[in-house]
Design a protein around this motif. Structure first.
Motif, mmCIF file in Angstrom:
data_model
loop_
_atom_site.group_PDB
_atom_site.id
_atom_site.type_symbol
_atom_site.label_atom_id
_atom_site.label_comp_id
_atom_site.label_asym_id
_atom_site.label_seq_id
_atom_site.Cartn_x
_atom_site.Cartn_y
_atom_site.Cartn_z
ATOM 1 N N ALA A 95 67.413 -34.793 24.139
ATOM 2 C CA ALA A 95 68.105 -33.528 23.902
ATOM 3 C C ALA A 95 69.599 -33.735 24.046
ATOM 4 C CB ALA A 95 67.620 -32.457 24.880
ATOM 5 N N ARG A 96 70.372 -32.999 23.241
ATOM 6 C CA ARG A 96 71.825 -32.994 23.334
ATOM 7 C C ARG A 96 72.259 -31.582 23.701
ATOM 8 N NH1 ARG A 96 70.515 -35.451 18.665
ATOM 9 N NH2 ARG A 96 71.273 -33.721 17.361
ATOM 10 N N VAL A 97 72.867 -31.447 24.877
ATOM 11 C CA VAL A 97 73.150 -30.131 25.448
ATOM 12 C C VAL A 97 74.612 -30.043 25.849
ATOM 13 C CG1 VAL A 97 72.698 -28.648 27.452
ATOM 14 C CG2 VAL A 97 70.793 -29.752 26.259
ATOM 15 N N LYS A 98 75.236 -28.897 25.561
ATOM 16 C CA LYS A 98 76.583 -28.603 26.048
ATOM 17 C C LYS A 98 76.530 -27.380 26.941
ATOM 18 C CE LYS A 98 79.566 -30.552 22.441
ATOM 19 N NZ LYS A 98 80.700 -30.263 21.533
ATOM 20 N N LEU A 99 77.161 -27.488 28.108
ATOM 21 C CA LEU A 99 77.165 -26.387 29.066
ATOM 22 C C LEU A 99 78.517 -25.691 29.030
ATOM 23 C CD1 LEU A 99 75.325 -28.029 32.088
ATOM 24 C CD2 LEU A 99 74.378 -26.723 30.181
ATOM 25 N N TRP B 243 71.672 -14.878 27.850
ATOM 26 C CA TRP B 243 71.096 -15.977 27.078
ATOM 27 C C TRP B 243 72.212 -16.839 26.501
ATOM 28 C CZ3 TRP B 243 71.984 -16.420 21.764
ATOM 29 C CH2 TRP B 243 72.495 -15.279 21.120
ATOM 30 N N GLN B 244 71.883 -18.106 26.281
ATOM 31 C CA GLN B 244 72.845 -19.063 25.743
ATOM 32 C C GLN B 244 72.139 -20.039 24.821
ATOM 33 O OE1 GLN B 244 75.579 -20.883 28.759
ATOM 34 N NE2 GLN B 244 74.298 -19.761 30.209
ATOM 35 N N ASN B 245 72.827 -20.445 23.761
ATOM 36 C CA ASN B 245 72.383 -21.553 22.925
ATOM 37 C C ASN B 245 72.993 -22.824 23.517
ATOM 38 O OD1 ASN B 245 72.081 -23.547 20.945
ATOM 39 N ND2 ASN B 245 72.212 -22.078 19.272
ATOM 40 N N LEU B 246 72.143 -23.704 24.049
ATOM 41 C CA LEU B 246 72.639 -24.882 24.777
ATOM 42 C C LEU B 246 72.813 -26.115 23.907
ATOM 43 C CD1 LEU B 246 70.657 -24.798 28.155
ATOM 44 C CD2 LEU B 246 72.914 -23.838 27.643
ATOM 45 N N GLY B 247 71.966 -26.285 22.878
ATOM 46 C CA GLY B 247 72.046 -27.525 22.110
ATOM 47 C C GLY B 247 70.832 -27.717 21.240
ATOM 48 N N VAL B 248 70.478 -28.989 20.988
ATOM 49 C CA VAL B 248 69.377 -29.295 20.074
ATOM 50 C C VAL B 248 68.470 -30.355 20.671
ATOM 51 C CG1 VAL B 248 70.698 -28.695 18.012
ATOM 52 C CG2 VAL B 248 70.730 -31.052 18.854
ATOM 53 N N VAL B 249 67.215 -30.321 20.232
ATOM 54 C CA VAL B 249 66.244 -31.352 20.591
ATOM 55 C C VAL B 249 66.544 -32.610 19.794
ATOM 56 C CG1 VAL B 249 63.792 -31.980 20.583
ATOM 57 C CG2 VAL B 249 64.495 -29.624 21.146
ATOM 58 N N GLY B 250 66.486 -33.758 20.460
ATOM 59 C CA GLY B 250 66.759 -35.026 19.805
ATOM 60 C C GLY B 250 65.497 -35.703 19.306
ATOM 61 N N GLN C 160 55.612 -27.037 27.884
ATOM 62 C CA GLN C 160 57.007 -27.214 28.270
ATOM 63 C C GLN C 160 57.723 -28.295 27.470
ATOM 64 O OE1 GLN C 160 56.853 -28.276 32.431
ATOM 65 N NE2 GLN C 160 56.627 -30.455 32.007
ATOM 66 N N GLY C 161 56.993 -29.110 26.741
ATOM 67 C CA GLY C 161 57.610 -30.223 26.011
ATOM 68 C C GLY C 161 58.195 -29.812 24.683
ATOM 69 N N TRP C 162 59.347 -30.425 24.332
ATOM 70 C CA TRP C 162 59.932 -30.190 23.019
ATOM 71 C C TRP C 162 58.919 -30.522 21.937
ATOM 72 C CZ3 TRP C 162 63.565 -27.809 25.217
ATOM 73 C CH2 TRP C 162 64.520 -28.384 26.068
ATOM 74 N N GLN C 163 58.980 -29.783 20.813
ATOM 75 C CA GLN C 163 58.027 -29.995 19.731
ATOM 76 C C GLN C 163 58.636 -30.647 18.497
ATOM 77 O OE1 GLN C 163 54.508 -29.245 19.982
ATOM 78 N NE2 GLN C 163 55.339 -29.366 22.059
ATOM 79 N N GLY C 164 59.860 -30.280 18.134
ATOM 80 C CA GLY C 164 60.429 -30.814 16.900
ATOM 81 C C GLY C 164 61.880 -31.232 17.061
ATOM 82 N N SER C 165 62.217 -32.412 16.578
ATOM 83 C CA SER C 165 63.615 -32.847 16.585
ATOM 84 C C SER C 165 64.438 -31.876 15.746
ATOM 85 C CB SER C 165 63.740 -34.258 16.015
ATOM 86 O OG SER C 165 63.011 -35.185 16.804
#
Length: 336
Positions: A237-241, A291-298, A149-154
């Motif tokens: 993480a940087r996310v926009k809803l 489905w949605q693209n929410l943002g990026v891993v920081g 469940q953890g992010w892998q790459g910035s």
């Protein structure tokens, strides 16, 4: 909060008296196992709550890349001699049955524990919350293609798989229980058709190597799922809803903390964006529907930032603060 899955490889132990077996190719197949039940859901709606236990178990297996194959259950209830206890038991069994039929997961065994009661403040017997625990096992065909469940790459892209046409509910939620001390409302209704679209999509994305992390949105809702992925991956993480027009009038606490099945949070490296989104179009339809693209891993130095589509801040918290609350919560509760 969602429950994780345990993964192990398939092997046949040799007898201690036997000679060492000849060298064999590396094992490629494995098993994943999970245990799930939200007793609040079952208390408020035994049928839907039991269905949700099966669906969440299957979803957790799908999030590690495993195909659900079988179930065992552990039915914990109060007295079936009381009308409400009998009703809870019967409806829960019906919900498990319908859930297992939907996922084609036969029940291979289980056990039943009845007459589980305690005394209330006035000394009267009071039943426990009905708790039909579902243990599910799944098959992993390639142990090199599994996820956590953890992010892998910035810089990896964050996607939410799941239907946003009908917003999940705050009924029976962690938000109501923890922040408002309220156990009330209808729990989320299970949509088997949605589950059977989203879960295979997640499994195939993992099998193809596109998905690097996957986490189901269950107890606590989207905000908690994002926080757990940050903590497990030790990255922000940087996310926009961006809500769909059908849900434009809802409150933001619903968006962040409402609960519902059929939603999976995944991260995908940027180099796979085109092929991954083409696959999503084929399997789930247009963006902002299922489905949605929410943002990026920081990075490791960033926290979790959740913004509206017009850049209004909703949540901003660093990793150390999240980790303190997450990992020390039980100790604080026991200390009063």
């Amino acid at each position: 909060m969602g429950h994780g899955s345990w993964v192990d490889s398939i092997a046949s132990p040799a007898s201690p008296a036997s000679p060492a077996p000849p060298a064999s190719p590396a094992l490629t197949r494995g098993l994943a196992a999970t245990v799930d039940c939200n007793s609040r859901y079952v208390y408020l709606d035994p049928y839907e709550g039991a269905k949700a236990a099966v669906a969440e178990a299957a979803r957790n297996l799908s999030c590690v890349g495993a195909q659900p194959i079988a179930v065992t259950d552990n039915l914990n209830f109060g007295s079936p001699e009381k009308p409400i206890g009998y009703w809870q038991l019967a409806e829960s069994c019906r919900g498990i049955s319908d859930g297992c039929k939907a996922f084609n997961t036969p029940v291979t065994g289980g056990n039943v524990s009845l007459y589980n009661e305690t005394l209330d403040a006035d000394g009267n017997p009071e039943s426990i919350y009905p708790t039909p625990v579902v243990g599910m096992v799944g098959l992993i065909t390639d142990l090199t293609k599994v996820c956590g469940q953890g992010w892998q790459g910035s810089g990896d892209l964050i996607y939410l798989l799941g239907d946003d046409k009908t917003l999940p509910t705050l009924g029976a939620s962690e938000y109501l229980a923890v922040l408002h001390g309220t156990i009330a409302g209808k729990p989320p209704r299970v949509d088997f058709e949605l589950e059977q679209k989203v879960q295979p999509t997640c499994r195939e994305g993992i099998r193809q190597g596109w998905i690097k992390s996957a986490h189901d949105c269950a107890e606590g809702g989207l905000a908690v799922a994002l926080a757990e992925s940050c903590l497990s991956g030790k990255k922000g993480a940087r996310v926009k809803l961006n809500l769909s027009s059908t849900a434009a009038a809802v409150r933001w606490d619903e968006v962040l903390f409402a609960e519902g099945g059929g939603r999976i949070l995944v991260s995908v490296p940027p180099e796979y964006q085109s092929v991954w989104e083409e696959f999503l179009h084929q399997q789930l339809g247009e963006e902002n529907h299922i489905w949605q693209n929410l943002g990026v891993v920081g990075s490791e130095s960033e926290g979790l930032r959740i913004l509206t589509s017009d850049d209004q801040g909703l949540i901003e918290v660093n990793l150390s603060e999240m980790g303190d609350h997450y990992f020390n919560g039980i100790e604080r509760r026991l200390d009063g």
